[in-house]
Design a protein around this motif. Structure first.
Motif: not given
Length: 201
Positions: A109-121, A129-138, A153-156
């Motif tokens: 898929g394609t990253i369609c929103r800026a990735p959000v990096y954080r740490r848990t408690p 990361v929000m992925l837009a994944v193609n489906r048939p018929y556009r 870290q890398e995805a951020a």
């Protein structure tokens, strides 16, 4: 031609009777919960959509083990409180089986929103990361993914528009949604990544 990669394999226990969901292009679809146990012992309860003809070919009762293959789908459910992204598994094949529980997803898929990096408690590194994944018929499915540790870290650092090849598992997570002065318990679904690599053209 669009290159489409959206595959999931689930093996788990039928946790409720199928209920009518909707009709599309003359086909009737039914929804049912599938309980899939993780290696940790935690159980994910995942929503599966199946066409009537597939259910008729696979008569199952509560507690039976099912092997399901299909795609992860999303749509926006418009509610008075605002839109909500609804995630489900669209079943393409379904059989009764006695195999161990399984949960494997593969997406491109394609990253369609800026990735959000954080740490848990507890200090674990996470990147949403929000992925837009193609489906048939556009068309496309918008799927929330969670990446961990070094992969997070890398995805951020990846810009919107990057193509990402991802493998992982679909999981469920409960949370509390505040609606004015009342609290409502809801369930979110997301793909927890095992690996994720940007696709270089």
């Amino acid at each position: 031609m669009e290159h489409i990669v959206n595959q999931i394999i689930l093996t788990g226990n039928l946790a409720g009777a199928p209920r009518y969901s909707h009709e599309n292009h003359g086909r009737r679809f039914y929804a049912f919960p599938l309980e899939v146990e993780r290696l940790s012992g935690t159980t994910d309860t995942l929503p599966v959509l199946a066409p009537l003809e597939l259910l008729e070919q696979t008569p199952a009762a509560g507690g039976d083990t099912l092997c399901v293959t299909g795609q992860i789908r999303s749509y926006n459910n418009r509610e008075p409180e605002g839109r909500r992204l609804v995630i489900s598994v669209l079943a393409e094949t379904m059989t009764l089986c006695s195999a161990a529980h399984d949960n494997r997803a593969e997406l491109l898929g394609t990253i369609c929103r800026a990735p959000v990096y954080r740490r848990t408690p507890l200090g674990r590194e996470i990147c949403d990361v929000m992925l837009a994944v193609n489906r048939p018929y556009r068309r496309a499915d918008y799927l929330p993914c969670i990446l961990w540790g070094r992969t997070a870290q890398e995805a951020a650092e990846l810009p919107v528009g990057t193509q990402l090849a991802l493998t992982g598992r679909l999981q469920s997570r409960e949370y509390i949604k505040m609606l004015g002065t009342t609290a409502e318990r809801r369930t979110a679904y997301e793909i927890s990544a095992i690996s994720a690599e940007p696709v270089r053209e």
